[in-house]
Design a protein around this motif. Structure first.
Motif, PDB file in Angstrom:
ATOM      1  N   LEU A  70      39.585  24.146  37.289  1.00 29.55           N
ATOM      2  CA  LEU A  70      38.994  25.258  38.043  1.00 29.55           C
ATOM      3  C   LEU A  70      38.394  26.322  37.135  1.00 29.55           C
ATOM      4  CD1 LEU A  70      41.804  25.801  40.709  1.00 29.55           C
ATOM      5  CD2 LEU A  70      39.722  24.424  40.916  1.00 29.55           C
ATOM      6  N   LEU A  71      37.256  26.862  37.562  1.00 31.68           N
ATOM      7  CA  LEU A  71      36.620  27.946  36.821  1.00 31.68           C
ATOM      8  C   LEU A  71      37.490  29.198  36.821  1.00 31.68           C
ATOM      9  CD1 LEU A  71      32.900  27.567  37.985  1.00 31.68           C
ATOM     10  CD2 LEU A  71      34.021  26.617  35.963  1.00 31.68           C
ATOM     11  N   GLU A  72      38.288  29.368  37.857  1.00 29.98           N
ATOM     12  CA  GLU A  72      39.177  30.516  37.936  1.00 29.98           C
ATOM     13  C   GLU A  72      40.166  30.522  36.767  1.00 29.98           C
ATOM     14  OE1 GLU A  72      38.230  28.481  40.327  1.00 29.98           O
ATOM     15  OE2 GLU A  72      38.342  29.423  42.312  1.00 29.98           O
ATOM     16  N   THR A  73      40.629  29.342  36.389  1.00 26.83           N
ATOM     17  CA  THR A  73      41.569  29.219  35.275  1.00 26.83           C
ATOM     18  C   THR A  73      40.907  29.641  33.972  1.00 26.83           C
ATOM     19  OG1 THR A  73      42.651  27.399  36.426  1.00 26.83           O
ATOM     20  CG2 THR A  73      43.116  27.621  34.076  1.00 26.83           C
ATOM     21  N   VAL A  74      39.677  29.197  33.776  1.00 31.70           N
ATOM     22  CA  VAL A  74      38.931  29.555  32.570  1.00 31.70           C
ATOM     23  C   VAL A  74      38.695  31.066  32.525  1.00 31.70           C
ATOM     24  CG1 VAL A  74      36.836  29.156  31.228  1.00 31.70           C
ATOM     25  CG2 VAL A  74      37.773  27.319  32.625  1.00 31.70           C
ATOM     26  N   VAL A  94      34.546  39.114  34.275  1.00 32.76           N
ATOM     27  CA  VAL A  94      33.850  37.928  33.800  1.00 32.76           C
ATOM     28  C   VAL A  94      33.352  37.123  35.000  1.00 32.76           C
ATOM     29  CG1 VAL A  94      35.932  36.482  33.630  1.00 32.76           C
ATOM     30  CG2 VAL A  94      33.953  35.951  32.237  1.00 32.76           C
ATOM     31  N   SER A  95      32.129  36.626  34.877  1.00 32.55           N
ATOM     32  CA  SER A  95      31.557  35.693  35.845  1.00 32.55           C
ATOM     33  C   SER A  95      31.314  34.384  35.121  1.00 32.55           C
ATOM     34  CB  SER A  95      30.235  36.220  36.405  1.00 32.55           C
ATOM     35  OG  SER A  95      30.434  37.410  37.113  1.00 32.55           O
ATOM     36  N   ILE A 112      32.155  32.124  39.921  1.00 35.48           N
ATOM     37  CA  ILE A 112      33.376  32.856  40.258  1.00 35.48           C
ATOM     38  C   ILE A 112      33.366  34.125  39.406  1.00 35.48           C
ATOM     39  CG2 ILE A 112      34.625  30.775  40.887  1.00 35.48           C
ATOM     40  CD1 ILE A 112      35.845  32.611  37.943  1.00 35.48           C
ATOM     41  N   LYS A 113      33.897  35.195  39.969  1.00 34.28           N
ATOM     42  CA  LYS A 113      33.924  36.481  39.270  1.00 34.28           C
ATOM     43  C   LYS A 113      35.324  37.059  39.390  1.00 34.28           C
ATOM     44  CE  LYS A 113      31.409  40.872  39.194  1.00 34.28           C
ATOM     45  NZ  LYS A 113      30.295  41.622  39.815  1.00 34.28           N
ATOM     46  N   MET A 114      35.894  37.456  38.247  1.00 36.56           N
ATOM     47  CA  MET A 114      37.243  38.014  38.233  1.00 36.56           C
ATOM     48  C   MET A 114      37.288  39.262  37.358  1.00 36.56           C
ATOM     49  SD  MET A 114      39.510  34.526  37.933  1.00 36.56           S
ATOM     50  CE  MET A 114      41.088  35.329  38.082  1.00 36.56           C
TER      51      MET A 114
END
Length: 120
Positions: A70-74, A94-95, A112-114
């Motif tokens: 998952l991109l969320e993990t990265v 980060v996106s 994804i953006k966090m």
């Protein structure tokens, strides 16, 4: 306070839930924004008093090379490292975008953006 952005970091990596994604790989785009107190560096003109965007770029590239489903993990790994390695950063966003994702349609990218804040 001030903001430093490192935009459109291009990386080839092996993230995804499909076997093909982790075998073939794909192109990614990462955009980063960090908030920090830039008053000292504006006065001293010294790199040690600011957030080094070379460090930010290196963190992104190193974490993107570590495959994840998952991109969320990265994104979470990138944010944790930035806050750990640069004490001046108070907030980071980060996106992470997968370009031309294999989702059965004409889609330019999924993103994804966090955001993480330094705990007081």
């Amino acid at each position: 306070m001030g903001i430093i952005k490192v935009e459109n970091i291009r990386v080839f990596a092996y993230h995804g839930c499909l076997k093909e994604e982790t075998t073939i790989g794909s192109d990614y785009r990462v955009d980063l924004e960090v908030k920090a107190n830039l008053k000292a560096s504006a006065q001293t003109d010294n790199l040690k008093d600011t957030v080094d965007y070379v460090l930010l770029n290196r963190i992104v590239k190193e974490e993107m090379l570590q495959p994840s489903k998952l991109l969320e993990t990265v994104a979470k790994r990138i944010l944790k490292r930035i806050l750990k390695e640069d004490q001046l950063v108070t907030k980071a966003t980060v996106s992470v975008s997968k370009l031309n994702p294999p989702i059965g349609g004409d889609v330019e990218m999924v993103t994804i953006k966090m955001t993480e804040r330094r705990k007081k």
